[in-house]
Scaffold this motif. Structure first.
Motif, PDB file in Angstrom:
ATOM      1  N   VAL A 163       0.841  -1.202   0.000  1.00  0.00           N
ATOM      2  CA  VAL A 163       0.000   0.000   0.000  1.00  0.00           C
ATOM      3  C   VAL A 163       0.876   1.251   0.000  1.00  0.00           C
ATOM      4  O   VAL A 163       0.592   2.240  -0.696  1.00  0.00           O
ATOM      5  N   GLY A 164       1.973   1.224   0.780  1.00  0.00           N
ATOM      6  CA  GLY A 164       2.900   2.351   0.785  1.00  0.00           C
ATOM      7  C   GLY A 164       3.498   2.590  -0.590  1.00  0.00           C
ATOM      8  O   GLY A 164       3.641   3.743  -1.020  1.00  0.00           O
ATOM      9  N   LEU A 165       3.834   1.508  -1.317  1.00  0.00           N
ATOM     10  CA  LEU A 165       4.353   1.653  -2.671  1.00  0.00           C
ATOM     11  C   LEU A 165       3.316   2.287  -3.592  1.00  0.00           C
ATOM     12  O   LEU A 165       3.642   3.128  -4.447  1.00  0.00           O
ATOM     13  N   GLY A 229       6.300   6.860 -17.206  1.00  0.00           N
ATOM     14  CA  GLY A 229       6.203   5.433 -16.948  1.00  0.00           C
ATOM     15  C   GLY A 229       7.329   4.852 -16.126  1.00  0.00           C
ATOM     16  O   GLY A 229       7.197   3.750 -15.578  1.00  0.00           O
ATOM     17  N   LEU A 230       8.457   5.585 -16.024  1.00  0.00           N
ATOM     18  CA  LEU A 230       9.611   5.057 -15.284  1.00  0.00           C
ATOM     19  C   LEU A 230       9.306   4.772 -13.822  1.00  0.00           C
ATOM     20  O   LEU A 230       9.608   3.673 -13.329  1.00  0.00           O
ATOM     21  N   PRO A 231       8.701   5.711 -13.075  1.00  0.00           N
ATOM     22  CA  PRO A 231       8.418   5.398 -11.659  1.00  0.00           C
ATOM     23  C   PRO A 231       7.497   4.187 -11.510  1.00  0.00           C
ATOM     24  O   PRO A 231       7.716   3.340 -10.643  1.00  0.00           O
ATOM     25  N   SER A 239       7.117  -4.112  -6.410  1.00  0.00           N
ATOM     26  CA  SER A 239       5.921  -4.724  -5.840  1.00  0.00           C
ATOM     27  C   SER A 239       5.897  -6.230  -6.091  1.00  0.00           C
ATOM     28  O   SER A 239       5.622  -7.018  -5.181  1.00  0.00           O
ATOM     29  N   ARG A 240       6.191  -6.629  -7.326  1.00  0.00           N
ATOM     30  CA  ARG A 240       6.211  -8.064  -7.632  1.00  0.00           C
ATOM     31  C   ARG A 240       7.282  -8.792  -6.827  1.00  0.00           C
ATOM     32  O   ARG A 240       7.059  -9.895  -6.315  1.00  0.00           O
ATOM     33  N   SER A 241       8.444  -8.159  -6.762  1.00  0.00           N
ATOM     34  CA  SER A 241       9.531  -8.777  -6.007  1.00  0.00           C
ATOM     35  C   SER A 241       9.164  -8.918  -4.524  1.00  0.00           C
ATOM     36  O   SER A 241       9.424  -9.952  -3.902  1.00  0.00           O
ATOM     37  N   LEU A 242       8.529  -7.881  -3.963  1.00  0.00           N
ATOM     38  CA  LEU A 242       8.142  -7.930  -2.557  1.00  0.00           C
ATOM     39  C   LEU A 242       7.100  -9.011  -2.305  1.00  0.00           C
ATOM     40  O   LEU A 242       7.169  -9.735  -1.305  1.00  0.00           O
ATOM     41  N   ARG A 243       6.137  -9.140  -3.234  1.00  0.00           N
ATOM     42  CA  ARG A 243       5.084 -10.152  -3.040  1.00  0.00           C
ATOM     43  C   ARG A 243       5.674 -11.557  -3.081  1.00  0.00           C
ATOM     44  O   ARG A 243       5.337 -12.423  -2.252  1.00  0.00           O
ATOM     45  N   LEU A 244       6.587 -11.821  -4.035  1.00  0.00           N
ATOM     46  CA  LEU A 244       7.209 -13.141  -4.097  1.00  0.00           C
ATOM     47  C   LEU A 244       8.072 -13.401  -2.861  1.00  0.00           C
ATOM     48  O   LEU A 244       8.099 -14.525  -2.329  1.00  0.00           O
ATOM     49  N   VAL A 286      -0.966  -1.739  -8.031  1.00  0.00           N
ATOM     50  CA  VAL A 286       0.297  -1.003  -8.108  1.00  0.00           C
ATOM     51  C   VAL A 286       0.851  -1.053  -9.527  1.00  0.00           C
ATOM     52  O   VAL A 286       1.281  -0.037 -10.090  1.00  0.00           O
ATOM     53  N   ASN A 287       0.830  -2.228 -10.154  1.00  0.00           N
ATOM     54  CA  ASN A 287       1.373  -2.375 -11.504  1.00  0.00           C
ATOM     55  C   ASN A 287       0.495  -1.718 -12.560  1.00  0.00           C
ATOM     56  O   ASN A 287       0.994  -1.344 -13.627  1.00  0.00           O
ATOM     57  N   GLY A 288      -0.805  -1.621 -12.289  1.00  0.00           N
ATOM     58  CA  GLY A 288      -1.704  -0.978 -13.243  1.00  0.00           C
ATOM     59  C   GLY A 288      -2.097   0.425 -12.833  1.00  0.00           C
ATOM     60  O   GLY A 288      -3.146   0.916 -13.259  1.00  0.00           O
ATOM     61  N   TRP A 289      -1.245   1.058 -12.006  1.00  0.00           N
ATOM     62  CA  TRP A 289      -1.614   2.368 -11.460  1.00  0.00           C
ATOM     63  C   TRP A 289      -1.828   3.414 -12.548  1.00  0.00           C
ATOM     64  O   TRP A 289      -2.753   4.220 -12.473  1.00  0.00           O
ATOM     65  N   ARG A 290      -1.003   3.391 -13.581  1.00  0.00           N
ATOM     66  CA  ARG A 290      -1.137   4.392 -14.649  1.00  0.00           C
ATOM     67  C   ARG A 290      -2.498   4.258 -15.328  1.00  0.00           C
ATOM     68  O   ARG A 290      -3.154   5.275 -15.597  1.00  0.00           O
TER      69      ARG A 290
END
Length: 580
Positions: A163-165, A229-231, A239-244, A286-290
């Protein structure tokens, strides 16, 4: 009925969202099948070695997974149908508003329809499902705590980190996304203008220079998009790395607890599955935020656009009878849309049935602006225009248009056949179109086209000359003899034959008594020959509109010519003695 701001899309979506929520509840409850199944396999089947128990559990699990599949497909289908519903209900309103509101440009309309396309694409993707799944994250966290408080603590800490991310992503990407969107709009607008001026660009050798300028803007768009798109890319990967990592950590904590006898072996697998499900919606968001940010902005802009217009579906106008061709201008103040300064003010005229009026004035005096206002295309700054007893600007365009023939200064034909354009894309008999063209002397011209009246025009059709397009525009204006004719430079681009036919049409009407004439006409022109068929001459001078009967105007012009001739002769006589 005016829509309340920010409620249009909510009203259209309410039913579909309710159904999607129902499917979401079923999906999240059925997701428990997998961890429960794993618990039973590890804690019961493997310890007892019972094959019948394994078969029964597997059969039940597969049956429930079939229901899970149907619920998932149902939710996706509901989102697709919602996208279809938004298109069916909003695209016409958006386009109609673009025509009706003079303050809206073609680029504004295209931009808003593009926002609708963005929203539809978002609904057809998986992000709406992630938003609906998000409220179930605390439920799965609670189940993790039931498995063991230590495993639940890992899940809660991980969820807070994701959520913080997401919040950090929103903060640092908001401004770059807005800049990228603005740059893309500029790029599309310039490309549209270039293609609209295609002939001038090619004819004057401006292809490379104009395209080079556009590509410079396009590069700025690409750079802005990359920067925006960079951020999101970096944070999405984090986010993906943290979830795994959290799932691995849950496995490790579970294994440690299992060694100490605090949980069973099945709880290790079940905890990992529950952790993945709890964090999956946050990770997807998070990944689809844009996409979510753009979708939220699209909803806001579409609601604001529709809120400024009328709901055409709920307010279909009652067709009114043919009005009396009497035109009244009551203290009319005219100006170009967006300009605070009026071009003409205090226009107070009344033209009785059947009057033919020629409108004269210097270039830029306001002739076209006046005709645009009289046609209802532009609203007046003040005052009113009445045809018969009806205010033209309060009369719905789709009904009013049947009784108004308008030829703009620059004729633009819509994609379709010549016959379609003449008939205004309304159901009509061929003879109606033929008779109109014959009266204007255009029939043979249209027959000479490649496919006659069925010749397709527009971007995908035949390229008509300026004179041919002008003839189609004239026939369109005269179709079904509307009670009010507004013609802006009707003889422009016409050859002598067609010009003569048009003048004969007015001369034929002028020979009738005014109470027998089928229309009232105002013709803006620089062609002084049209004055011969006019009843009145209306001319614009110093932002004022003055109307005179044709005889009085011609007498005044004759007097001015005589006076000029006398002055010229006097000057010549004075100069002769000096030369002598």
């Amino acid at each position: 009925m005016m829509e309340k701001r920010h409620e249009t899309i909510l009203r259209l979506s309410r039913h579909h969202i309710a159904v999607a929520v129902g499917f979401t509840v079923v999906l999240n409850l059925l997701f428990l099948v997998t961890p429960i199944y794993m618990l039973q396999i590890y804690d019961r089947v493997l310890t007892t070695g019972s094959v019948p128990t394994l078969l029964v559990l597997s059969g039940i699990a597969l049956f429930l997974m079939g229901i899970f599949l149907c619920a998932d497909a149902g939710r996706r289908r509901v989102m697709s149908r919602l996208a279809e519903r938004l298109d069916n209900n909003l695209v016409e309103q958006i386009t109609v508003r673009g025509f009706q509101d003079p303050s809206k440009t073609a680029a504004d309309t295209l931009q808003t329809t593009g926002k609708l396309n963005q929203l539809q694409q978002l609904l057809n993707q998986g992000l709406p499902g992630a938003l609906l799944d998000l409220p179930f994250t605390p439920f799965f966290m609670l189940l993790l705590i039931f498995v063991h408080p230590a495993i639940g603590a890992v899940g809660i800490v991980g969820a807070c980190g994701l959520v913080g991310l997401a919040l950090f992503n929103d903060r640092i990407s908001k401004a770059p996304l807005q800049h990228a969107s603005h740059s893309e709009q500029q790029s599309q607008h310039m490309l549209s203008q270039m293609m609209r001026q295609r002939s001038a660009v090619i004819g004057m050798g401006m292809i490379r220079s104009s395209v080079s300028r556009w590509t410079d803007i396009r590069r700025q768009v690409i750079n802005a998009q990359l920067k925006a798109g960079l951020p999101s890319t970096v944070i999405g990967a984090s986010s993906r790395s943290l979830r795994l990592s959290l799932q691995l950590l849950v496995l490790g904590v579970g294994a440690y607890l299992a060694i100490g006898g605090h949980v069973s072996a099945g709880a290790i697998i079940a905890g990992s599955i529950l952790m993945g499900r709890a964090l999956a919606p946050i990770d997807q968001i998070v990944n689809g935020w844009r996409g979510l940010v753009m979708g939220r902005r699209a909803i806001k802009e579409i609601d604001l656009w529709v809120a400024g217009g009328h709901d055409q579906h709920m307010n279909a106008p009652t067709p009114l009878p043919r009005p009396d061709p009497q035109l009244t201008l009551d203290q009319l103040v005219v100006g170009a849309p967006g300009s605070p300064k009026p071009l003409l003010s205090g226009v107070d005229q009344k033209f009785q049935r059947g009057r033919i009026v020629v409108l004269l004035g210097a270039s830029g005096a306001g002739k076209t602006t006046l005709l645009e206002t009289l046609s209802g295309a532009w609203p007046p700054i003040d005052g009113s225009v009445q045809l018969g007893s009806r205010d033209l600007h309060l009369w719905p365009s789709e009904d009013r248009g049947r009784y108004l023939g308008y030829l703009p200064q620059q004729v633009q034909l819509l994609p379709g056949t010549v016959r379609d354009n003449i008939a205004r894309f309304q159901p009509s008999e061929p003879d109606e179109v033929f008779e109109t063209a014959k009266a204007l002397g255009c029939h043979e011209l249209f027959l000479s086209l490649h496919d006659g009246y069925d010749t397709k025009v527009g971007e995908a059709g035949a390229v008509l000359s300026a004179g041919q397009a002008q003839a189609v525009g004239l026939a369109r204006a005269f179709f079904r003899t509307p009670p009010l004719l507004l013609l802006d430079e009707p003889t422009a681009h016409l050859d002598p034959t067609l010009t003569g036919a048009l003048m004969q049409q007015f001369a034929k009407a002028a020979r009738l008594d005014t109470d027998q004439r089928p229309f009232t006409a105002i013709v803006a022109t620089h062609d002084m020959r049209l004055i011969n068929a006019a009843d009145d001459v209306m001319f614009i001078r110093d932002r004022k509109v003055i109307t005179r009967p044709r005889e009085a105007y011609m007498q005044q012009i004759s007097q001015l010519r005589d006076r000029r001739a006398e002055l010229t002769q006097a000057n010549q006589q004075q100069s002769e003695p000096r030369n002598a």
